[in-house]
Design a protein around this motif. Sequence first.
Motif, PDB file in Angstrom:
ATOM      1  N   ILE A  27       0.816  -1.225   0.000  1.00 28.81           N
ATOM      2  CA  ILE A  27       0.000   0.000   0.000  1.00 28.81           C
ATOM      3  C   ILE A  27       0.848   1.274   0.000  1.00 28.81           C
ATOM      4  N   GLY A  28       2.177   1.128  -0.150  1.00 27.82           N
ATOM      5  CA  GLY A  28       3.034   2.302  -0.297  1.00 27.82           C
ATOM      6  C   GLY A  28       3.673   2.802   0.969  1.00 27.82           C
ATOM      7  N   ASN A  29       3.580   2.039   2.073  1.00 31.71           N
ATOM      8  CA  ASN A  29       4.280   2.405   3.303  1.00 31.71           C
ATOM      9  C   ASN A  29       5.703   1.867   3.269  1.00 31.71           C
ATOM     10  N   LEU A  30       6.501   2.319   4.219  1.00 36.05           N
ATOM     11  CA  LEU A  30       7.816   1.715   4.394  1.00 36.05           C
ATOM     12  C   LEU A  30       7.653   0.322   4.987  1.00 36.05           C
ATOM     13  N   PRO A  31       8.548  -0.600   4.655  1.00 40.45           N
ATOM     14  CA  PRO A  31       8.494  -1.918   5.291  1.00 40.45           C
ATOM     15  C   PRO A  31       8.837  -1.810   6.766  1.00 40.45           C
ATOM     16  N   LEU A  32       8.258  -2.711   7.558  1.00 37.93           N
ATOM     17  CA  LEU A  32       8.523  -2.699   8.992  1.00 37.93           C
ATOM     18  C   LEU A  32       9.944  -3.129   9.316  1.00 37.93           C
ATOM     19  N   ARG A  33      10.486  -4.022   8.502  1.00 40.07           N
ATOM     20  CA  ARG A  33      11.751  -4.685   8.828  1.00 40.07           C
ATOM     21  C   ARG A  33      12.874  -4.281   7.876  1.00 40.07           C
ATOM     22  N   ALA A  34      14.064  -4.129   8.443  1.00 36.23           N
ATOM     23  CA  ALA A  34      15.225  -3.766   7.634  1.00 36.23           C
ATOM     24  C   ALA A  34      15.520  -4.826   6.581  1.00 36.23           C
ATOM     25  N   SER A  35      15.234  -6.082   6.892  1.00 35.71           N
ATOM     26  CA  SER A  35      15.540  -7.173   5.968  1.00 35.71           C
ATOM     27  C   SER A  35      14.716  -7.113   4.691  1.00 35.71           C
ATOM     28  N   GLU A  36      13.631  -6.345   4.697  1.00 31.30           N
ATOM     29  CA  GLU A  36      12.783  -6.248   3.510  1.00 31.30           C
ATOM     30  C   GLU A  36      13.339  -5.287   2.466  1.00 31.30           C
ATOM     31  N   ALA A  37      14.357  -4.526   2.820  1.00 31.26           N
ATOM     32  CA  ALA A  37      14.852  -3.480   1.931  1.00 31.26           C
ATOM     33  C   ALA A  37      15.359  -4.023   0.602  1.00 31.26           C
ATOM     34  N   THR A  38      15.783  -5.269   0.575  1.00 30.55           N
ATOM     35  CA  THR A  38      16.304  -5.863  -0.657  1.00 30.55           C
ATOM     36  C   THR A  38      15.328  -6.858  -1.273  1.00 30.55           C
ATOM     37  N   SER A  39      14.123  -6.922  -0.751  1.00 28.99           N
ATOM     38  CA  SER A  39      13.147  -7.876  -1.276  1.00 28.99           C
ATOM     39  C   SER A  39      12.635  -7.420  -2.645  1.00 28.99           C
ATOM     40  N   GLU A  40      12.186  -8.372  -3.431  1.00 31.52           N
ATOM     41  CA  GLU A  40      11.654  -8.046  -4.748  1.00 31.52           C
ATOM     42  C   GLU A  40      10.436  -7.139  -4.639  1.00 31.52           C
ATOM     43  N   ALA A  41       9.593  -7.401  -3.633  1.00 29.51           N
ATOM     44  CA  ALA A  41       8.386  -6.592  -3.452  1.00 29.51           C
ATOM     45  C   ALA A  41       8.733  -5.136  -3.181  1.00 29.51           C
ATOM     46  N   PHE A  42       9.730  -4.907  -2.311  1.00 19.18           N
ATOM     47  CA  PHE A  42      10.080  -3.523  -1.995  1.00 19.18           C
ATOM     48  C   PHE A  42      10.810  -2.852  -3.149  1.00 19.18           C
ATOM     49  N   LEU A  43      11.646  -3.577  -3.852  1.00 21.26           N
ATOM     50  CA  LEU A  43      12.334  -2.997  -5.012  1.00 21.26           C
ATOM     51  C   LEU A  43      11.321  -2.576  -6.080  1.00 21.26           C
TER      52      LEU A  43
END
Length: 430
Positions: free
Chosen positions: A346-362
């Motif tokens: 929905i366009g928020n920041l991810p809760l977890r630092a580990s998500e920063a490199t995920s395909e979904a966040f990219l």
Amino acid sequence: MHVPRLAAALTLVALVATGCGTEPVTTLDPSAPVHLTMWSGQSDEAEQVLEHLAAEFEQQHPNVSIDVTPGASSTEELLQKLAASFAGNDSPDISYTFGSWASQLERSNRTLDITSVVQGPGVDWEDFTSAARATAQPTGHRTIGFPAVVDNIALLYNKTLFDRAGVAYPTPDWTWQDFRAAAKQLTNPDDHVYGYGYSVSGSEETTWQLWPHLWQNGGEILDATGQEAAFDSRAGIDALTFLRGMAVDDRSVYLDQTDTKFAQLFESDRIAMITSGPWELSALKTAGTSYGVVQLPGTDGDHQTVSGPDLWTLFDNDDVNRAHWATQFTEWLTSAEQDEQFNVAIGNLPLRASEATSEAFLTASAELPGLDVMQANAANAKKPRPTVPGYNGLSEAVGSATAHVLQGEGSPQGALADAATAADKALRQS
């Protein structure tokens, strides 16, 4: 958000409710049928995502049913609804709550303490930002829930106005003096263009924009006891003096009485820089604004920002089975895999630092340029805003002082001294 009087009410209704209701369930039976109530506090779009995720969890755990509802007509009304639910002994199992309510809710004695859970294997508690963890542990004695939404403010700059004025774009190592000089260059009174926009409504929007300046100068909002204001220090005076210099002396700041117009003027190429968060990016995309994002300017290499984490707070309904499954569901919901389907989707920041490199966040970052910068900026959110019950009164005092000084009324030192007196009164009465 302006609810300091509810602190006493929350304590009172908890006492009134003691001993009321059905017989407590004290023996855990993970296979027993359980019905959970969750107050989401979300918009329609986010609500639908949560309902889908709840249904997925129900499929995995057929003995659990979850009723997801907004809980109130607006998120701001949830605290009042929670107070009423304590009195009626019919609290939700899970509710979205603003981080500023955390210590009030802990003092109600109606929240669960999940400290042992978050310290356990598989939760990876350290993967959440330090500000989010601190908000969920408002006094350091109990953990009342999981982070629900995290954010921070960064520097957004309007490329069209920078190009038009021939000013170089901001860089991550900008100082506040670099920022001030650029704002002055970018201001064009004849065209009604301002270098910077700042809220002077006196609300929390006014207040929390001041906190990075205070922290970067070495100041604190509260003293070590957490019971008295400390923002009227030399660091606070320097912070407010700097902003006053831009607003009053340079006249490079658009002073917004509404909390909303400065963002609209940025979108329409009338303000060159604002300090804002991820919630602004969708509007910029819709408006077609040419913009960039960098971390906040710094003081002596310190680029601290402010974050406003909110929580999925868990409540004790004298039923160990409900408590178990409410905890299990929120732990599952805030895992990286599910968070990518909720916050990231929905366009928020991810809760977890580990998500920063995920395909979904990219993918999300490609759709909303600057989102990745704001995610990285989470590392600069080193301190949480206080969650003490008197914070709302403190915020009102600081917001009013800041607004008056930026409009040329009073001195930074005198205004902050008066604000500290009002803040101390609010802290004593909470």
